[in-house]
Design an enzyme around this catalytic site. Structure first.
Site, PDB file in Angstrom:
ATOM      1  N   ASP A  67       0.848  -1.198   0.000  1.00 61.19           N
ATOM      2  CA  ASP A  67       0.000   0.000   0.000  1.00 61.19           C
ATOM      3  C   ASP A  67       0.877   1.238   0.000  1.00 61.19           C
ATOM      4  O   ASP A  67       1.888   1.302   0.731  1.00 61.19           O
ATOM      5  CB  ASP A  67      -0.908   0.027   1.230  1.00 61.19           C
ATOM      6  CG  ASP A  67      -2.228  -0.687   0.953  1.00 61.19           C
ATOM      7  OD1 ASP A  67      -3.033  -0.776   1.886  1.00 61.19           O
ATOM      8  OD2 ASP A  67      -2.438  -1.125  -0.179  1.00 61.19           O
ATOM      9  N   ASP A 104      -4.202   2.456  -5.114  1.00 61.02           N
ATOM     10  CA  ASP A 104      -2.824   2.658  -4.648  1.00 61.02           C
ATOM     11  C   ASP A 104      -2.288   1.382  -4.018  1.00 61.02           C
ATOM     12  O   ASP A 104      -1.425   1.426  -3.144  1.00 61.02           O
ATOM     13  CB  ASP A 104      -2.788   3.815  -3.637  1.00 61.02           C
ATOM     14  CG  ASP A 104      -3.640   3.540  -2.423  1.00 61.02           C
ATOM     15  OD1 ASP A 104      -3.321   4.058  -1.345  1.00 61.02           O
ATOM     16  OD2 ASP A 104      -4.622   2.774  -2.547  1.00 61.02           O
TER      17      ASP A 104
END
Length: 457
Positions: free
Chosen positions: A330, A373
């Site tokens: 992440d 993301d």
């Protein structure tokens, strides 16, 4: 793209069949809904009739119970001379109000004038008895010189001149006679008689209503059965048409596609048109297959493989027995970058992360963008004793992201890693995701490995 053919396409149009079947179905369903609503109304009426009877029976019991309770308390008072029974008496009259509540209930139900008249008569007789009962309590109170200021109904009663001269013992005797006499008992029996008549009328009325409602309900249910039968026949016809015009052509088309051949011209008009269109673009699709495949498997922003290709790769690696590692990644606080610097800068950050992942890992490894993301890397031919190699790569990437020299904002990566000794196992993704959660819980910007022993303990 229009289909050009020397021979016009002939066949039954699905649209025509569809419009006809939908029209018939709508009419049948409207009729069925109408019959169902009316059947429900008849059922509600049947239930309502039963509820009315139950409530009326309760009302009759309330009158009888309330009247009997008042009789019991006044008699106990005349015998024991205990003021507590006077208190109980007026609690029933002004607080419990079982008899008075019956009048409220009667207004809510459709009972005939004759039927409700019996119950109202019972209430009237009960109220008449109350006058005797209160006068009886007045005699006791005077004979015992009890203070009845707390009970205005007794306080306001005046004794008859002939009763005022009676001795206390005579007053008590007369009070008892008033509530134990045959006249008093006859009035009680009139109450019971009117309640019985009330219940008899209610039973007759309820039976009549239930009979009418049940006959109406049966009629509506027969209509429902007829409509359902017609719907069944229509659905059966639809199934036959679907098999002949849709399912069979589809089965033929599936075989053609599996054999990578042109489609046969069969089925309804729409399927024939579809087959001709498919055959026209068959060669064009083959020519563009390579380009389309690349576009389908790669993320247009970052250039690395996308979620779809990543899922296909997982399925492929499930059949392999080689050791692998999975990293779930992440970009920390990426939303702040998007909000603070704009989406264009955010896109550049994602491109930079993808580039660093490609440069940091081997050509045999598979970096992928699996979300907004969120990234992943499948590392092939690696075992747990090479954790330090992964740590070094992740630390180097984070160092580059935290100390940018390209004008982009600082970001960092949270990485969860898990190993599998034989291909992509079913729980590998969950283990890596659990490790990623652990990184986030401890401040982000780092790497955690899934610890199998700790989880089992």
């Amino acid at each position: 793209m229009k289909v050009k053919s020397k021979n016009p396409i002939k066949g039954i149009r699905l649209r025509t069949i569809n419009i006809g079947m939908i029209s018939i179905s709508c009419i049948l369903y409207i009729l069925l809904i109408w019959a169902t609503i009316h059947a429900w109304q008849k059922y509600e009426h049947l239930v309502s009739s039963t509820d009315e009877y139950i409530q009326c029976e309760k009302n009759a019991a309330l009158v009888a119970d309330g009247s009997n309770y008042l009789t019991e308390q006044v008699r106990l008072y005349t015998v024991t001379l205990d003021e507590q029974y006077v208190q109980n008496y007026f609690t029933e009259v002004y607080e419990t109000r079982r008899r008075d509540s019956v009048l409220e209930h009667l207004e809510s139900y459709e009972t005939g004038q004759k039927t409700s008249g019996f119950l109202l008569s019972a209430l009237e007789y009960s109220n008449q008895l109350m006058e005797k009962e209160i006068y009886s309590m007045k005699l006791i109170a005077v004979s015992q010189k009890q203070d009845m200021k707390e009970f205005p109904d007794i306080q306001e009663v005046s004794l008859k001149p002939e009763d005022e001269t009676l001795k206390p013992e005579e007053m008590i005797e007369k009070a008892r006679e008033l509530v134990f006499s045959s006249d008093y008992q006859n009035s009680k029996e009139l109450i019971v008689s009117n309640i019985s008549s009330f219940l008899e009328e209610i039973i007759k009325d309820t039976q009549q209503k239930q009979y009418e409602s049940s006959m109406d309900l049966k009629g509506m249910m027969r209509k429902q059965q007829l409509l359902i039968s017609i719907l069944f026949i229509e659905n059966l016809l639809v199934f036959i048409l679907i098999i002949q015009l849709i399912i069979k052509p589809l089965q033929i088309y599936v075989k053609n596609i599996q054999n990578e051949t042109m489609l046969e011209i069969t089925g309804s008009y729409e399927f024939k048109y579809l087959a001709l269109t498919y055959n026209n673009i068959f060669e064009l699709n083959a020519a563009n297959e390579t380009t389309l495949r690349h576009q389908a498997e790669h993320d247009p922003l970052t250039g690395i493989i996308n979620r779809g290709a990543f899922d296909q790769l997982k399925q492929f690696l499930k059949a392999k027995l080689d050791p692998i590692a999975l990293l779930i990644i992440d970009v920390d606080k990426f939303k702040l970058v998007n909000d603070g610097y704009g989406h264009e800068t955010g896109d550049k950050v994602l491109q930079k992360v993808a580039r660093l992942l490609e440069e940091s890992f081997r050509s045999t490894d598979f970096p992928a963008r699996i979300g907004g993301d969120e990234f992943a890397v499948i590392i092939t031919d690696i075992t747990e004793d090479l954790k330090s190699v992964i740590e070094t790569k992740v630390n180097a990437i984070n160092d580059a992201l935290l100390h940018p020299d390209d004008g982009l904002p600082e970001v960092s990566l949270s990485v969860g890693a898990a190993f599998s000794e034989s291909g992509f196992s079913d729980d590998l993704y969950g283990h890596a995701d659990e490790a990623l959660y652990d990184v986030k819980k401890h401040g982000r910007c780092g790497l955690r490995f899934y610890q199998k022993k700790e989880q089992e303990e």
